[in-house]
Design a protein around this motif. Structure first.
Motif, PDB file in Angstrom:
ATOM      1  N   TYR A   1       0.857  -1.184   0.000  1.00 58.16           N
ATOM      2  CA  TYR A   1       0.000   0.000   0.000  1.00 58.16           C
ATOM      3  C   TYR A   1       0.889   1.229   0.000  1.00 58.16           C
ATOM      4  O   TYR A   1       1.804   1.334   0.821  1.00 58.16           O
ATOM      5  CB  TYR A   1      -0.908   0.023   1.238  1.00 58.16           C
ATOM      6  CG  TYR A   1      -2.025  -0.993   1.153  1.00 58.16           C
ATOM      7  CD1 TYR A   1      -3.290  -0.626   0.704  1.00 58.16           C
ATOM      8  CD2 TYR A   1      -1.790  -2.332   1.477  1.00 58.16           C
ATOM      9  CE1 TYR A   1      -4.304  -1.560   0.594  1.00 58.16           C
ATOM     10  CE2 TYR A   1      -2.803  -3.272   1.369  1.00 58.16           C
ATOM     11  CZ  TYR A   1      -4.058  -2.883   0.928  1.00 58.16           C
ATOM     12  OH  TYR A   1      -5.055  -3.801   0.807  1.00 58.16           O
ATOM     13  N   VAL A   2       0.651   2.132  -0.936  1.00 61.40           N
ATOM     14  CA  VAL A   2       1.432   3.364  -0.979  1.00 61.40           C
ATOM     15  C   VAL A   2       0.494   4.537  -1.233  1.00 61.40           C
ATOM     16  O   VAL A   2      -0.683   4.374  -1.565  1.00 61.40           O
ATOM     17  CB  VAL A   2       2.530   3.322  -2.070  1.00 61.40           C
ATOM     18  CG1 VAL A   2       3.560   2.253  -1.754  1.00 61.40           C
ATOM     19  CG2 VAL A   2       1.913   3.091  -3.428  1.00 61.40           C
ATOM     20  N   GLU A   3       1.073   5.720  -1.083  1.00 66.79           N
ATOM     21  CA  GLU A   3       0.300   6.951  -1.098  1.00 66.79           C
ATOM     22  C   GLU A   3       0.481   7.662  -2.428  1.00 66.79           C
ATOM     23  O   GLU A   3       1.607   7.834  -2.893  1.00 66.79           O
ATOM     24  CB  GLU A   3       0.845   7.816   0.051  1.00 66.79           C
ATOM     25  CG  GLU A   3      -0.075   8.842   0.577  1.00 66.79           C
ATOM     26  CD  GLU A   3       0.536   9.507   1.823  1.00 66.79           C
ATOM     27  OE1 GLU A   3       1.407   8.890   2.476  1.00 66.79           O
ATOM     28  OE2 GLU A   3       0.142  10.623   2.105  1.00 66.79           O
ATOM     29  N   GLN A   4      -0.627   8.088  -3.014  1.00 61.30           N
ATOM     30  CA  GLN A   4      -0.540   8.823  -4.276  1.00 61.30           C
ATOM     31  C   GLN A   4       0.144  10.173  -4.051  1.00 61.30           C
ATOM     32  O   GLN A   4      -0.147  10.867  -3.073  1.00 61.30           O
ATOM     33  CB  GLN A   4      -1.961   9.052  -4.812  1.00 61.30           C
ATOM     34  CG  GLN A   4      -1.985   9.820  -6.123  1.00 61.30           C
ATOM     35  CD  GLN A   4      -3.382  10.297  -6.461  1.00 61.30           C
ATOM     36  OE1 GLN A   4      -4.212  10.459  -5.588  1.00 61.30           O
ATOM     37  NE2 GLN A   4      -3.634  10.506  -7.750  1.00 61.30           N
ATOM     38  N   GLY A   5       1.047  10.528  -4.955  1.00 61.93           N
ATOM     39  CA  GLY A   5       1.645  11.858  -4.924  1.00 61.93           C
ATOM     40  C   GLY A   5       2.749  12.032  -3.898  1.00 61.93           C
ATOM     41  O   GLY A   5       3.269  13.135  -3.744  1.00 61.93           O
ATOM     42  N   LYS A   6       3.107  10.962  -3.171  1.00 65.36           N
ATOM     43  CA  LYS A   6       4.173  11.109  -2.182  1.00 65.36           C
ATOM     44  C   LYS A   6       5.284  10.108  -2.482  1.00 65.36           C
ATOM     45  O   LYS A   6       5.036   8.948  -2.775  1.00 65.36           O
ATOM     46  CB  LYS A   6       3.624  10.858  -0.782  1.00 65.36           C
ATOM     47  CG  LYS A   6       4.655  11.113   0.310  1.00 65.36           C
ATOM     48  CD  LYS A   6       3.989  11.209   1.655  1.00 65.36           C
ATOM     49  CE  LYS A   6       5.026  11.476   2.745  1.00 65.36           C
ATOM     50  NZ  LYS A   6       4.452  11.312   4.081  1.00 65.36           N
TER      51      LYS A   6
END
Ligand code: CUA
Length: 363
Positions: A162-167
């Protein structure tokens, strides 16, 4: 070599050059037109795809040029009838020609390497400190594990990324056994997971969605199945996921004194069938690899559960989930099933799953 062969040869060279130019142009158009890659899912992807396009533009004329010289020479200098016993013409080196064909590739190579080095240094550039997430990625035969550090400092692991969009996110990649390779094609970056070494890269995912995490290094019998999912979430959803997971892991890690009840009140009624078909967002769904008529799944990566589990009691089913290598079904390799379901499922989830599978395979 008289004057009469000179003129046709010059014409043949010009003709070959003209055909080469046309073929180069066609080759470049086709090379740029083909959709080589999946969608661009990171800020790094655009730079990398442009680099690819430049390489195509430079290498097509080289390929066409070399091929043209080979074909032209094979035709022009072939052995003609009556020449079987003759030596070839005494040819000495041509200094000017040699300088030209050494200099052009050398200049091209240096320029392309320089350009590639600039692209590499751009896409590896670190953001300001504190502006980056970190995920520890561990490969083993045949699964990936992702370890996070929650804001309260506690660590927890998942089977799905799971990763964060835009970061920007920095991956620290390790291996427990042999060489694997951590690759999400939509992000364009990949790196070997090498035993004893920590490798890694950073990406900034730009598109939300679910993308494949692929092992790109032949690592054994289960290599082709060493695939999981990368979930790119909006920042708000990622924060919520992080909070939920930290809470859930804290609950799951508590000693299971009262059996299923200890896994937290909110998991009192776990739907075993839903868990089987969908997983829990952390552990991969059983149905992704196993056939089970009751659940309507038809995958064949692992054994058909209607066959191998028919008549097995709950204890045996539980063992085959949390210790899959204890007993291997005929025709399947050891270690294909991830060995860490005991960690990625809570005790309550395991009990629900065992109960569901036992009921579904009871004939
Ligand atoms: Cu791990 Cu291929």
């Amino acid at each position: 070599m008289g004057g009469e062969t000179r003129k046709p040869r010059r014409e043949a060279m010009l003709l070959t050059a003209a055909i080469g130019l046309v073929l180069s142009a066609i080759g470049i158009v086709i090379g740029l037109w083909i959709d080589w890659f999946p969608i661009q899912g990171s800020t790094q992807a655009e730079d990398i795809d442009t680099l690819w396009d430049v390489l195509v533009i430079c290498s097509v004329p080289v390929f066409v040029g070399v091929t043209a010289v080979v074909l032209f020479s094979a035709r022009e200098f072939r052995q003609k009838p009556g020449e079987e016993h003759l030596d070839g013409p005494p040819i000495h080196g041509n200094t000017k020609l040699e300088i030209v064909w050494t200099a052009i590739p050398a200049v091209m190579l240096i320029a392309l390497c320089g350009y590639a080095a600039v692209v590499l240094s751009n896409i590896e550039e670190a953001p300001a400190s504190g502006q980056e997430d970190r995920v520890a990625v561990t490969g083993e035969q045949f699964t990936w594990t992702f370890e996070y550090t929650a804001p309260d400092g506690k660590k927890f692991s998942t089977n799905q990324l799971y990763v964060e969009q835009g970061k920007s996110v920095k991956f620290d990649v390790r291996s427990k056994d042999v060489i694997h390779d951590f690759w999400v094609p939509q992000w364009r970056l990949k790196i070997d997971a090498v035993p004893g070494v920590t490798t890694g890269y950073r990406v900034t995912p730009t598109r939300t969605g679910v993308y494949p995490v692929v092992c790109a290094e032949l690592c054994g019998l289960g290599h082709a199945f060493m695939r999981q999912s990368a979930h790119v979430l909006t920042p708000a959803r990622f924060d919520k996921w992080m909070t939920d997971m930290a809470a859930k892991k804290a609950a799951g890690a508590a000693p299971a004194a009262g059996g299923t009840a200890a896994a937290g009140g909110e998991t009192a009624a776990v739907d075993g069938k839903a868990l089987f078909t969908d997983g829990n967002g952390d552990a991969t769904a059983c149905g992704a690899c196993h056939t089970l008529a009751d659940a309507g799944t038809e995958a064949a990566t692992g054994p058909n559960l209607d066959e191998v589990l028919a008549g097995q009691d709950a204890a045996a089913i539980k063992t085959s989930i949390i210790d899959p290598n204890a007993e291997i079904s005929e025709g399947f390799g050891e270690g294909i099933m991830p060995p860490n379901y005991g960690e990625t499922l809570t005790p309550a989830e395991i009990d629900a799953l065992v109960k569901y599978i036992a009921d579904a395979t009871k004939k």
